[in-house]
Scaffold this motif. Sequence first.
Motif, mmCIF file in Angstrom:
data_model
loop_
_atom_site.group_PDB
_atom_site.id
_atom_site.type_symbol
_atom_site.label_atom_id
_atom_site.label_comp_id
_atom_site.label_asym_id
_atom_site.label_seq_id
_atom_site.Cartn_x
_atom_site.Cartn_y
_atom_site.Cartn_z
ATOM 1 N N PHE A 174 0.859 -1.176 0.000
ATOM 2 C CA PHE A 174 0.000 0.000 0.000
ATOM 3 C C PHE A 174 0.899 1.230 0.000
ATOM 4 C CE2 PHE A 174 -2.846 3.039 2.335
ATOM 5 C CZ PHE A 174 -3.895 3.040 1.438
ATOM 6 N N ASP A 175 1.249 1.704 -1.163
ATOM 7 C CA ASP A 175 2.216 2.785 -1.307
ATOM 8 C C ASP A 175 1.494 4.049 -1.756
ATOM 9 O OD1 ASP A 175 4.600 4.126 -1.379
ATOM 10 O OD2 ASP A 175 5.168 3.421 -3.366
ATOM 11 N N ILE A 230 -4.083 -7.243 4.793
ATOM 12 C CA ILE A 230 -3.095 -6.724 5.733
ATOM 13 C C ILE A 230 -2.074 -5.955 4.905
ATOM 14 C CG2 ILE A 230 -1.319 -7.295 7.431
ATOM 15 C CD1 ILE A 230 -2.962 -9.775 8.147
ATOM 16 N N LEU A 231 -1.971 -4.663 5.151
ATOM 17 C CA LEU A 231 -1.240 -3.774 4.259
ATOM 18 C C LEU A 231 0.174 -3.484 4.755
ATOM 19 C CD1 LEU A 231 -4.023 -1.110 3.563
ATOM 20 C CD2 LEU A 231 -3.626 -3.307 2.415
ATOM 21 N N LEU A 232 1.130 -3.524 3.830
ATOM 22 C CA LEU A 232 2.468 -3.021 4.081
ATOM 23 C C LEU A 232 2.455 -1.533 3.761
ATOM 24 C CD1 LEU A 232 4.778 -5.773 2.503
ATOM 25 C CD2 LEU A 232 3.997 -5.572 4.877
ATOM 26 N N MET A 233 2.791 -0.722 4.744
ATOM 27 C CA MET A 233 2.629 0.728 4.598
ATOM 28 C C MET A 233 3.862 1.360 3.954
ATOM 29 S SD MET A 233 -0.421 1.119 5.632
ATOM 30 C CE MET A 233 -0.736 2.819 6.058
ATOM 31 N N GLY A 234 3.999 1.162 2.648
ATOM 32 C CA GLY A 234 5.070 1.800 1.895
ATOM 33 C C GLY A 234 6.119 0.832 1.427
ATOM 34 N N GLU A 235 6.785 1.191 0.332
ATOM 35 C CA GLU A 235 7.819 0.350 -0.255
ATOM 36 C C GLU A 235 8.974 0.130 0.707
ATOM 37 O OE1 GLU A 235 7.986 -1.323 -2.935
ATOM 38 O OE2 GLU A 235 6.330 -0.583 -4.183
ATOM 39 N N GLN A 252 -12.497 -1.443 5.310
ATOM 40 C CA GLN A 252 -12.489 -2.625 6.183
ATOM 41 C C GLN A 252 -11.176 -3.402 6.091
ATOM 42 O OE1 GLN A 252 -16.254 -4.903 6.185
ATOM 43 N NE2 GLN A 252 -17.067 -3.306 4.813
ATOM 44 N N VAL A 253 -10.088 -2.638 6.215
ATOM 45 C CA VAL A 253 -8.758 -3.245 6.223
ATOM 46 C C VAL A 253 -8.579 -4.051 7.513
ATOM 47 C CG1 VAL A 253 -6.299 -2.688 6.362
ATOM 48 C CG2 VAL A 253 -7.775 -1.458 4.763
ATOM 49 N N ALA A 254 -7.936 -5.227 7.399
ATOM 50 C CA ALA A 254 -7.758 -6.088 8.570
ATOM 51 C C ALA A 254 -6.653 -5.575 9.494
ATOM 52 C CB ALA A 254 -7.429 -7.510 8.132
ATOM 53 N N GLY A 255 -5.621 -4.953 8.917
ATOM 54 C CA GLY A 255 -4.509 -4.462 9.724
ATOM 55 C C GLY A 255 -3.452 -3.838 8.833
ATOM 56 N N VAL A 256 -2.546 -3.080 9.457
ATOM 57 C CA VAL A 256 -1.463 -2.461 8.697
ATOM 58 C C VAL A 256 -0.137 -2.763 9.381
ATOM 59 C CG1 VAL A 256 -2.932 -0.623 7.804
ATOM 60 C CG2 VAL A 256 -1.622 -0.236 9.902
ATOM 61 N N ILE A 257 0.929 -2.787 8.557
ATOM 62 C CA ILE A 257 2.260 -3.116 9.049
ATOM 63 C C ILE A 257 3.222 -2.005 8.658
ATOM 64 C CG2 ILE A 257 4.169 -4.765 8.936
ATOM 65 C CD1 ILE A 257 2.154 -6.913 8.236
ATOM 66 N N TYR A 258 3.973 -1.524 9.656
ATOM 67 C CA TYR A 258 4.998 -0.514 9.417
ATOM 68 C C TYR A 258 6.385 -1.146 9.541
ATOM 69 C CZ TYR A 258 1.353 3.041 9.852
ATOM 70 O OH TYR A 258 0.222 3.800 9.668
ATOM 71 N N ARG A 259 7.318 -0.601 8.791
ATOM 72 C CA ARG A 259 8.708 -1.046 8.809
ATOM 73 C C ARG A 259 9.470 -0.284 9.881
ATOM 74 N NH1 ARG A 259 13.456 1.002 6.319
ATOM 75 N NH2 ARG A 259 14.809 -0.548 5.309
ATOM 76 N N SER A 260 10.191 -1.001 10.740
ATOM 77 C CA SER A 260 10.988 -0.343 11.765
ATOM 78 C C SER A 260 12.013 0.580 11.119
ATOM 79 C CB SER A 260 11.707 -1.383 12.632
ATOM 80 O OG SER A 260 12.593 -0.754 13.536
ATOM 81 N N SER A 306 -5.106 11.876 -3.232
ATOM 82 C CA SER A 306 -5.538 11.421 -4.561
ATOM 83 C C SER A 306 -5.075 10.000 -4.857
ATOM 84 C CB SER A 306 -5.026 12.374 -5.638
ATOM 85 O OG SER A 306 -3.614 12.433 -5.630
ATOM 86 N N ASP A 307 -3.993 9.543 -4.200
ATOM 87 C CA ASP A 307 -3.503 8.172 -4.409
ATOM 88 C C ASP A 307 -4.455 7.125 -3.847
ATOM 89 O OD1 ASP A 307 -1.198 9.112 -5.614
ATOM 90 O OD2 ASP A 307 0.018 9.012 -3.786
ATOM 91 N N LEU A 308 -5.317 7.511 -2.908
ATOM 92 C CA LEU A 308 -6.174 6.531 -2.235
ATOM 93 C C LEU A 308 -7.205 5.921 -3.175
ATOM 94 C CD1 LEU A 308 -6.824 8.464 1.122
ATOM 95 C CD2 LEU A 308 -5.251 6.541 0.771
ATOM 96 N N ALA A 309 -7.668 6.703 -4.130
ATOM 97 C CA ALA A 309 -8.774 6.263 -4.977
ATOM 98 C C ALA A 309 -8.477 4.961 -5.705
ATOM 99 C CB ALA A 309 -9.124 7.366 -5.983
#
Length: 559
Positions: A127-128, A146-151, A215-223, A133-136
């Motif tokens: 999910f980058d 379960i989303l990875l929040m960014g490359e 209705q996203v199940a969860g998100v993951i951030y990179r340390s 406007s990128d959300l659409a």
Amino acid sequence: MKRLLVPALLCSPVAMAAADLDMANKIRHEGFHQSQVMHTLEHLTDNIGPRLTASPQMVKANHWTLKQLQDWGLKNGQLHPFEFGRGWSSESASITLAGPRQQSLHGIPVAWTPGTNGVVSGDVMMFDVNTVSDLAQYAGKLKGKILLMGEDLKIEPPKTVIFERLSAKTLGDLKDYEPGARASYQSFMTNALRDSRMQSYKFNQALSAFLEKEQVAGVIYRSSRQGGLVRVFGKSHKQGETFPVPAIIIEQEDYSLLTRMLDRKEQPKLDLDIKARFHDDDMKSYNTIAEIPGTDKNAEVVMVGGHLDSWHASDGAVDNGAGVAVAMEAVRILSKLNVKPKRTIRIALWSGEEQGLYGSRAYVDEFFATRPEPKDPAEKALPRYLWSSPGWPIQPKAAYDKLSVYFNMDNGSGRFRGIYTEGNIAAKPMLSDWFGPYSDLSTGTISPLSTGGTDHESFDDVGLPGFQFIQDPLDYSTRLHHTHIDSIDHVIEDDLKQASVIMAGFLYEAAMADKKLPRKPMPTAPSEVQQQRLDLETEKERRTRELEGKKALETKVVY
């Protein structure tokens, strides 16, 4: 009593009152041979543990520190309240790679985010997004994901020195003033940077609403740290702004594994199980306050402190259990020696520092000085760092002239090597003199420079003397700061003893000095000429940011 005498021709009138060597001997004996500093720190870390602001453990820490200070003989103890928001705590969290193979991953929940209410399973998806406007493009595609929040970013070979003590050269460089430096009370937040932060703030509001709707199940951030370190942060603690989905921060190496699987079209599946809860029974948080009363009629005040709150990833030993233990040990030493100071010696253990100096700012605002808040209700509702002005003029209160100095510790657990004067050169003679009895323990570097990011700023920002000591960095910034290994195992006992002794010595001398510490001029709003220069610099910065943004869009590859 013995005094360390300095020839009159070599010092200013302020420096004539030299350090009390008899008291220094007593402080050194109690601090080195009867020390309780590690006992105090062990209780904070091993018995109480993480102390996230407004969490049940923070409340426990407030009450324990208050009782301990009172048991040592300090008076007028209280828990000073201030408005904060929701409390939050997490009992446990697990993240497991369920496919295409099985493996336990390492992650820690983002503070002030909801739990999963049992195990949640879902496909991983990149999910980058950077703008609203990128959300659409993701609408209708995220349910149950379960989303990875960014490359992912390439993990580069480490170049930093893990453990360090300050060299003679570094300490020497700290003695030189930088004429181009901003005033200690001047915010780093330029108008252009504020515009950028405002865009981020609004984007995050839109993002939260979008993730909930989809209705996203969860998100993951990179340390932000490599080498298996999980460095944590938090979402909004304000009621009505709660992040809507479970969120977790995982190791860089685990994050890279998931992105490589996606690159190879090997769909990773994850199981998330986060037990977290909010605590809304009290929207206030508290500072712990106690004191050794001064003997003078209507006594002036000398203060010492550090922030008691920590992040939730670990026990918060170096950030900032060490500072709390040293401040407590300093007043314990003086109480044990039955000192009768002219000025009141007051200890303040702050809460809410990690979220923006909430506790110390509230205390200064209530007792010492206020600043006008925005008149626009919409602006006032924003985080303080987004306000268009810090508020002018500063409006002192009755106690403003009674404070002599505030000493702070919050740069890890390294020993004291000197002190930052925040540009207050008039304080240099007194501070130099007070290091005298401890010259075998510290170089006593007096730096005219400013340092930020902690609670002395709340005092300095309104023109009160507030100082942070120069400390050996050790491995504070390289691997402990806000990570899951910030434990007492990384604290060096002798360093804390040294810091406690010097802190006690400084408190005693400040409380017994003939005069208060000198002050800088009261901070004022920029002059018309200075404001014009700031506006010009802001416009240049805005144009640079716009050009960089356009360049990034032009070079972005779309697959």
